[in-house]
Enzyme design. Structure first.
Site, short mmCIF file in Angstrom:
data_model
loop_
_atom_site.label_atom_id
_atom_site.label_comp_id
_atom_site.label_asym_id
_atom_site.label_seq_id
_atom_site.Cartn_x
_atom_site.Cartn_y
_atom_site.Cartn_z
NE ARG A 3 -4.26 -0.99 -0.25
CZ ARG A 3 -4.36 -1.96 -1.15
NH1 ARG A 3 -3.32 -2.31 -1.87
NH2 ARG A 3 -5.50 -2.59 -1.35
CD GLU B 296 -2.44 3.29 -5.93
OE1 GLU B 296 -3.42 2.67 -6.40
OE2 GLU B 296 -1.57 2.75 -5.23
CG HIS C 70 -2.76 -0.84 -7.10
ND1 HIS C 70 -3.29 -0.07 -6.10
CD2 HIS C 70 -2.84 -2.11 -6.65
CE1 HIS C 70 -3.67 -0.84 -5.10
NE2 HIS C 70 -3.40 -2.09 -5.40
N1 LIG Z 1 -0.44 -4.45 -5.09
C1 LIG Z 1 -1.56 -5.12 -5.11
O1 LIG Z 1 -2.24 -5.15 -6.13
C2 LIG Z 1 -2.00 -5.85 -3.91
C3 LIG Z 1 -1.68 -5.40 -2.66
N2 LIG Z 1 -2.08 -6.09 -1.57
C4 LIG Z 1 -1.72 -5.56 -0.26
O2 LIG Z 1 -0.64 -6.34 0.25
C5 LIG Z 1 -0.63 -6.24 1.67
C6 LIG Z 1 -0.46 -7.62 2.29
O3 LIG Z 1 -1.54 -8.46 1.94
P1 LIG Z 1 -1.68 -9.92 2.58
O4 LIG Z 1 -0.36 -10.56 2.68
O5 LIG Z 1 -2.75 -10.59 1.85
O6 LIG Z 1 -2.18 -9.53 4.03
P2 LIG Z 1 -2.06 -10.38 5.38
O7 LIG Z 1 -3.07 -9.83 6.28
O8 LIG Z 1 -2.06 -11.82 5.07
O9 LIG Z 1 -0.62 -9.99 5.92
C7 LIG Z 1 -0.30 -8.76 6.49
C8 LIG Z 1 0.76 -9.00 7.56
O10 LIG Z 1 1.21 -7.75 8.03
C9 LIG Z 1 1.49 -7.90 9.40
N3 LIG Z 1 1.53 -6.62 10.06
C10 LIG Z 1 0.49 -5.86 10.50
N4 LIG Z 1 0.96 -4.74 11.10
C11 LIG Z 1 2.32 -4.79 11.03
C12 LIG Z 1 3.35 -3.94 11.46
N5 LIG Z 1 3.09 -2.79 12.12
N6 LIG Z 1 4.61 -4.29 11.22
C13 LIG Z 1 4.90 -5.44 10.57
N7 LIG Z 1 3.95 -6.33 10.15
C14 LIG Z 1 2.67 -5.99 10.37
C15 LIG Z 1 0.37 -8.79 9.90
O11 LIG Z 1 0.71 -9.44 11.11
C16 LIG Z 1 0.22 -9.78 8.76
O12 LIG Z 1 0.99 -10.94 8.99
C17 LIG Z 1 -1.93 -5.52 2.04
O13 LIG Z 1 -1.66 -4.16 2.25
C18 LIG Z 1 -2.78 -5.67 0.80
O14 LIG Z 1 -3.73 -4.65 0.70
C19 LIG Z 1 -2.75 -7.26 -1.66
C20 LIG Z 1 -3.09 -7.77 -2.87
C21 LIG Z 1 -2.79 -7.07 -4.10
O1 LIG Z 2 -8.17 -4.75 -7.29
C1 LIG Z 2 -6.96 -4.66 -7.47
O2 LIG Z 2 -6.40 -4.91 -8.54
C2 LIG Z 2 -6.08 -4.22 -6.31
C3 LIG Z 2 -5.79 -5.37 -5.42
C4 LIG Z 2 -5.32 -4.92 -4.10
O3 LIG Z 2 -4.64 -3.96 -3.94
C5 LIG Z 2 -5.72 -5.70 -2.94
O4 LIG Z 2 -6.31 -6.79 -3.12
O5 LIG Z 2 -5.46 -5.25 -1.83
#
Ligand SMILES: NC(=O)C1=CN([C@@H]2O[C@H](COP(=O)(O)OP(=O)(O)OC[C@H]3O[C@@H](n4cnc5c(N)ncnc54)[C@H](O)[C@@H]3O)[C@@H](O)[C@H]2O)C=CC1
Ligand SMILES: O=C(O)CCC(=O)C(=O)O
Length: 524
Positions: A229, A258, A276
């Site tokens: 993010r 964005e 993104h």
């Molecule tokens: N670029 C994109 O298109 C996408 C971005 N994302 C983003 O990726 C990120 C991670 O997604 P997931 O792995 O599915 O989430 P998740 O919930 O499985 O993992 C997040 C991790 O961050 C940890 N965390 C929370 N606060 C923290 C802190 N202060 N310091 C260190 N670790 C901390 C949590 O304990 C958890 O293990 C999210 O922000 C999500 O929105 C997800 C999918 C697509």
């Molecule tokens: O919809 C998308 O492509 C963005 C995905 C994403 O950032 C998320 O799943 O957190």
């Protein structure tokens, strides 16, 4: 008919299960294109472009569920949705692999300068000396946030021969060991890593996590990645550390604002960017759309959802076990609220027998929603029941007991009002149904459904006949009748179920019979 607004682009194949239902109409339009119809929709499906604000929720009074086809819900005001009784769900793992792969692709592209070399060759140059990169093999990779995506990135890094250091305050040593990574403090990750990638949600704690102070603790020549993010790496600080040469390069998929537009980061040759795209694969989009479609379908069929952000999560197996108690509890709440139509301060639910071993949080919420429903003008359901109770100064709690009142399971409810305490016990008997077995201190046995008439009277001969006569004279048919009393000649109750709702004047005529202390209509 349920109307679903799909306001961001979504995989057609993923939405197919919703299209199959004859009960569902899908409208694929931006919010701005259906401003005059917003009140019609029961569900809203979004990716990240649609901002689900309080203002939008107010324009959608029929909305019951918002489905985010993805992980991050920062485009949704979850607190406002909770206040409006709207369930928010996401698709937590459908895009994990795609985003981990994108991170890894960005990492390789960053250290091998692939985008820059690509542009150069496309410009008809052949400058091999300008694009000497680094190997990933043997490098120290710092992963901040070790959830679904962070751990998938780690697996790929290990396959590339990298040494992985992880910081996640919620990570256990056992899980880290299982995945072959070293658990570190944040400072250790900052000091040790050649490359740092962030995979946390954007929260108060993670906003600006890699800011001026922490970037100063990193190795000179560090590479940074953000495919999570925008804002986790502070963009101002990053600019400063790119300018002074401390950061060797950055790969960014996400930004504080964005679309990015014209941004000073774009002037750095060693910053590579994508718009993104982490989840932008055919597979991820199919997965996330299919996940939310299935969940929304479940929800609209009255079944619980498994990936809710603002409700306790419940698997299908657990729901199958609690379903009967969930319904019984809701009916008990509705009955109690009408019977105790005075201000109340406290509600206690006690579980005994087989029900006590189940996921009672959901059952209690169901009871609370039933109780609040007749009292609250706005939508009240399992999502916002606890919040509304709190707002109205009603405390509630759960207890567990061995006293099953002679049944295999028993839910006891106690409602504390200003001058009255009301108690009720209910049980669910398979193949027989829901029964209320104690009501306001009287043992009784009735089904909590339909048009009910509760009468408390003096236990004396002829009372049943008198009540029957009044109802008969007003053409009200009695479907069932149960009686109970504390002792012969003392206080007694009747609970009648009627074939149609009782008119106020008939109720008054009944009260005028004499020897009747209370007569109340109850509707379930
Ligand atoms: N670029 C994109 O298109 C996408 C971005 N994302 C983003 O990726 C990120 C991670 O997604 P997931 O792995 O599915 O989430 P998740 O919930 O499985 O993992 C997040 C991790 O961050 C940890 N965390 C929370 N606060 C923290 C802190 N202060 N310091 C260190 N670790 C901390 C949590 O304990 C958890 O293990 C999210 O922000 C999500 O929105 C997800 C999918 C697509
Ligand atoms: O919809 C998308 O492509 C963005 C995905 C994403 O950032 C998320 O799943 O957190």
């Amino acid at each position: 008919m349920f109307r679903i607004l799909v306001s961001d682009s979504m995989s057609e194949e993923g939405l197919a299960p919703l299209r199959k239902s004859e009960q569902i109409e899908i409208v694929q339009k931006k919010v701005t294109e259906v401003e005059d119809r917003l009140h019609e929709f029961d569900a809203l499906l979004v990716r990240s472009a649609t901002k689900v604000t309080e203002e939008l929720l107010e324009k959608m009074p029929n909305l019951k569920i918002v489905g985010r086809a993805g992980v991050g819900v920062d485009n949704i005001d979850v607190d406002a949705a909770t206040r409006h009784g709207v369930v928010v769900i996401n698709a937590p793992n459908g895009n994990t692999i795609s985003t981990a792969e994108h991170t890894f692709a960005m990492m390789a592209a960053l250290v091998r300068r692939i985008p820059q070399a690509h542009i150069s060759v496309k410009s008809r140059e052949w400058n091999r000396n300008a694009f000497v990169g680094n190997e990933l093999y043997g490098k120290h990779l710092g992963i901040i946030g070790f959830g679904r995506i962070g751990s998938e990135v780690a697996k790929r890094a290990r396959a590339f021969g990298m040494k992985v250091h992880v910081y996640d305050p919620f990570l256990t040593k056992e899980r880290a060991e299982k995945l072959g990574v070293t658990v570190c403090t944040l400072d250790e990750v900052l000091a040790l890593s050649d490359i740092i990638t962030v995979h946390t949600p954007l929260t108060k704690e993670t906003k600006g996590l890699l800011g001026e102070k922490n970037l100063a603790k990193t190795k000179k020549g560090v590479y940074l990645l953000n495919c999570a993010r925008g804002g986790i790496i502070d963009e101002k600080a990053l600019l400063q550390f790119l300018e002074n040469g401390h950061v060797a390069g950055a790969a960014l998929d996400v930004f504080e604002k964005e679309p990015l537009g014209d941004h000073p980061l774009l002037s750095f040759d060693n910053v590579i960017v994508t718009p993104h795209l982490g989840a932008s694969t055919v597979e991820a989009q199919l997965n996330v759309a299919a996940q939310v479609a299935e969940e929304v379908l479940q929800f609209l069929e009255g079944k619980p959802v498994t990936s809710s952000i603002n409700l306790p999560t419940l698997s299908k197996e657990v729901y199958a076990k609690i379903q009967s108690f969930y319904t019984l509890a809701k009916k008990m709440g509705i009955l109690a609220s009408q019977f105790m139509n005075i201000p109340v301060q406290e509600i206690t639910v006690t579980y005994a027998g087989t029900v006590a071993d189940l996921e009672t949080t959901y059952i209690t919420r169901s009871l609370l929603a039933g109780f609040l429903k007749p009292r609250v003008a706005s939508t009240v359901n399992e999502v916002n029941a606890a919040m509304i109770a709190k707002e109205r100064g009603i405390t509630f709690g759960e207890k567990f007991s061995d006293d099953t009142y002679g049944y295999a399971n028993c839910i006891s409810l106690t409602v504390y009002g200003e001058n009255k305490v009301f108690t009720m016990k209910g049980t669910h008997i398979p193949t027989y149904g829901d029964r209320i077995v104690q009501f306001d201190g009287f043992s009784i046995d009735f089904a909590p459904e339909g048009h009910l008439l509760y009468i408390q009277h003096h236990d004396k001969p002829g009372m049943i006949g008198k009540v029957g006569n009044v109802l008969g004279a007003h053409d009200v048919n009695i479907a069932t009748m149960q009686v109970g009393r504390q002792q012969a000649g003392g206080k007694a109750i009747m609970m009648l179920s009627l074939d149609k709702p009782l008119e106020e004047d008939v109720l008054q005529t009944l009260i005028n019979i004499g020897d009747i202390e209370t007569a109340k209509k109850l509707e379930v």
